[in-house]
Design a protein around this motif. Structure first.
Motif, short mmCIF file in Angstrom:
data_model
loop_
_atom_site.label_atom_id
_atom_site.label_comp_id
_atom_site.label_asym_id
_atom_site.label_seq_id
_atom_site.Cartn_x
_atom_site.Cartn_y
_atom_site.Cartn_z
N ASP A 210 1.05 -1.09 -0.25
CA ASP A 210 0.15 -0.03 0.07
C ASP A 210 0.94 1.15 -0.09
N LEU A 211 1.03 1.96 -1.25
CA LEU A 211 1.88 2.89 -1.06
C LEU A 211 1.06 4.36 -0.79
N ARG A 212 1.36 4.88 0.39
CA ARG A 212 0.45 5.95 0.85
C ARG A 212 1.09 7.18 0.32
N LEU A 213 0.16 7.93 -0.31
CA LEU A 213 0.39 9.32 -0.68
C LEU A 213 0.13 10.45 0.40
N PRO A 214 1.11 11.29 0.02
CA PRO A 214 1.37 12.67 1.12
C PRO A 214 -0.03 13.10 1.34
N HIS A 215 -0.81 13.32 0.53
CA HIS A 215 -2.18 14.29 0.31
C HIS A 215 -3.29 13.51 0.50
N GLY A 216 -3.37 12.23 0.89
CA GLY A 216 -4.41 11.27 1.09
C GLY A 216 -4.33 10.12 -0.26
N GLY A 217 -4.92 9.21 0.28
CA GLY A 217 -5.01 8.23 -1.04
C GLY A 217 -3.96 7.18 -0.81
N SER A 218 -4.10 6.03 -1.61
CA SER A 218 -3.19 5.21 -1.66
C SER A 218 -3.21 4.52 -2.90
N ILE A 219 -2.12 3.65 -3.20
CA ILE A 219 -1.93 2.97 -4.62
C ILE A 219 -1.73 1.42 -4.10
N LEU A 220 -2.43 0.30 -4.54
CA LEU A 220 -2.25 -0.92 -4.48
C LEU A 220 -1.10 -1.44 -5.20
N VAL A 221 -0.11 -2.25 -4.96
CA VAL A 221 0.99 -2.87 -5.48
C VAL A 221 0.81 -4.41 -5.35
N TYR A 222 0.74 -5.19 -6.35
CA TYR A 222 0.55 -6.77 -6.05
C TYR A 222 1.52 -7.46 -7.02
N ALA A 223 1.74 -8.39 -6.52
CA ALA A 223 2.60 -9.59 -7.29
C ALA A 223 1.80 -10.14 -8.24
N LYS A 224 2.23 -10.42 -9.13
CA LYS A 224 1.51 -11.09 -10.45
C LYS A 224 2.59 -11.86 -11.31
N PRO A 225 2.41 -13.45 -11.09
CA PRO A 225 3.47 -14.43 -11.61
C PRO A 225 3.60 -14.14 -13.28
N ASN A 226 2.63 -13.70 -13.97
CA ASN A 226 2.98 -13.40 -15.25
C ASN A 226 2.78 -11.95 -15.61
N HIS A 227 3.53 -11.18 -14.79
CA HIS A 227 3.43 -9.84 -14.72
C HIS A 227 4.11 -9.30 -15.99
N GLU A 228 3.45 -8.25 -16.78
CA GLU A 228 4.00 -7.56 -17.98
C GLU A 228 4.14 -6.08 -17.83
N PRO A 229 5.29 -5.60 -17.58
CA PRO A 229 5.33 -4.22 -17.39
C PRO A 229 4.39 -3.12 -18.14
N ALA A 230 3.97 -2.30 -17.35
CA ALA A 230 3.10 -1.26 -18.18
C ALA A 230 4.11 -0.32 -19.39
N SER A 231 3.52 -0.15 -20.42
CA SER A 231 4.43 0.51 -21.44
C SER A 231 4.14 2.11 -21.42
N PHE A 232 3.16 2.32 -20.31
CA PHE A 232 2.60 3.73 -20.26
C PHE A 232 2.94 4.27 -18.90
N THR A 233 2.97 5.42 -18.48
CA THR A 233 3.37 5.86 -17.26
C THR A 233 2.30 5.64 -16.43
N ILE A 234 2.58 4.86 -15.05
CA ILE A 234 1.73 4.44 -14.24
C ILE A 234 1.58 5.43 -13.18
N LEU A 235 2.77 6.32 -12.87
CA LEU A 235 2.77 7.06 -11.83
C LEU A 235 3.70 8.32 -12.12
N ASN A 236 3.07 9.41 -11.82
CA ASN A 236 3.89 10.67 -12.05
C ASN A 236 4.05 11.47 -10.61
N PHE A 237 5.45 12.04 -10.73
CA PHE A 237 5.68 12.90 -9.32
C PHE A 237 5.94 13.99 -10.10
N PRO A 238 5.08 15.06 -9.52
CA PRO A 238 5.34 16.45 -10.15
C PRO A 238 6.23 16.93 -8.99
#
Length: 129
Positions: free
Chosen positions: A42-70
């Protein structure tokens, strides 16, 4: 009361190695990372909210930007990421012309941005806010 609401909505993405993800997001990037009862992150974001990160045996990397840090200063942020061992030049100049650190200058067409990958190959970015 509606059965469907967006009140507690959250985003998520997969990785192939949950321990590597925990180290990267927690130690390398310095995010608040918690492990839930199922072993998900559970990635906790400073201004509230969170992002779930889960293991997946047949994971394929996202070819698009999944998370932006201004960031206020992209040059300083990229220098800091590089000092932490993060590669910020992941695209060729034919794909996205950039400087030697991977910073693509928006020059009025968009924000200055640099992309990088997590250990699972997912694409993330820092961009000038």
């Amino acid at each position: 009361m509606a059965a469907f609401t967006a009140e507690d909505a959250f985003s998520g993405f997969s990785v192939d190695d949950i321990d590597a993800a925990k180290q990267f997001y927690g130690e390398t990037l310095g995010l608040d990372v918690r492990t839930d009862a199922m072993g998900f992150l559970d990635l906790r974001l400073p201004h509230g909210g969170s992002i779930l990160v889960y293991a997946k045996p047949n994971h394929e990397p996202a070819s698009f930007t999944i998370l932006n840090f201004p960031v206020a200063d992209i040059d300083a942020a990229v220098d800091e990421l590089i000092a932490r061992g993060v590669q910020t030049k992941i695209y060729s100049d034919a794909e996205f012309p950039s400087d030697d650190r991977g910073i693509v200058r928006g020059d009025g067409q968009g924000p200055d941005i640099a992309w990088f990958r997590d250990p699972a190959g997912n694409v993330l970015a820092v961009l000038q806010a």
